[in-house]
Design a protein around this motif. Structure first.
Motif: not given
Length: 151
Positions: A48-66
């Motif tokens: 599970f990946a999370v993208a955060r902006d410069e302020a540390g706010t979560a702005i995007g995500c995605g998962a990959l089920v193996m």
């Protein structure tokens, strides 16, 4: 922007997933919703990946089920105000790289026919349409795609 593997059970990430559900819910009838819940996203075989902006706010995500023989993308989402900045491509790239490092060479996904932006994004990322896979029912609102890791 920082993108890293994180736990999905954080308040700001839970809100991202709720926002994704709110976006998709009016697009499809309930029987055509195939998202996975928070408990499944927290499983050991899920990246599970999370993208955060410069302020540390979560702005995007995605998962990959193996899964056995392939990894399946789930829960890809970027906040509307952060789209067009390469966030989704970076989340996807991290997930694919992490899965490839764990031996995964085939990536699959299911998305819906009413999400042309997602379909175009995945096509640009090298995904091609394919037949239904896994336990998915035969649903005319679903589009299935696949990409093989470059050798």
């Amino acid at each position: 922007m920082n993108i890293a593997l994180e736990r999905p059970d954080q308040p700001d990430v839970i809100q991202l997933i709720a926002d994704l559900d709110a976006y998709q819910k009016p697009l499809y009838p309930p029987e055509s919703h195939y998202g996975i819940g928070l408990a499944a996203l927290s499983a050991a075989h899920v990246l599970f990946a999370v993208a955060r902006d410069e302020a540390g706010t979560a702005i995007g995500c995605g998962a990959l089920v193996m899964n056995s023989g392939y990894g399946e993308l789930k829960r890809m989402y970027v906040r509307p105000q952060n789209r067009g900045q390469g966030v989704a491509a970076k989340v996807l790239g991290l997930l694919e790289a992490e899965a490839a490092a764990r031996g995964c060479a085939v990536f699959r996904l299911e998305t819906g026919v009413h999400q042309p932006e997602a379909l175009a994004f995945y096509a640009r990322a090298g995904y091609a349409r394919r037949e239904r896979f896994g336990d998915y029912p035969d649903d005319p609102l679903s589009v299935f795609m696949q990409k093989k890791k470059a050798s």
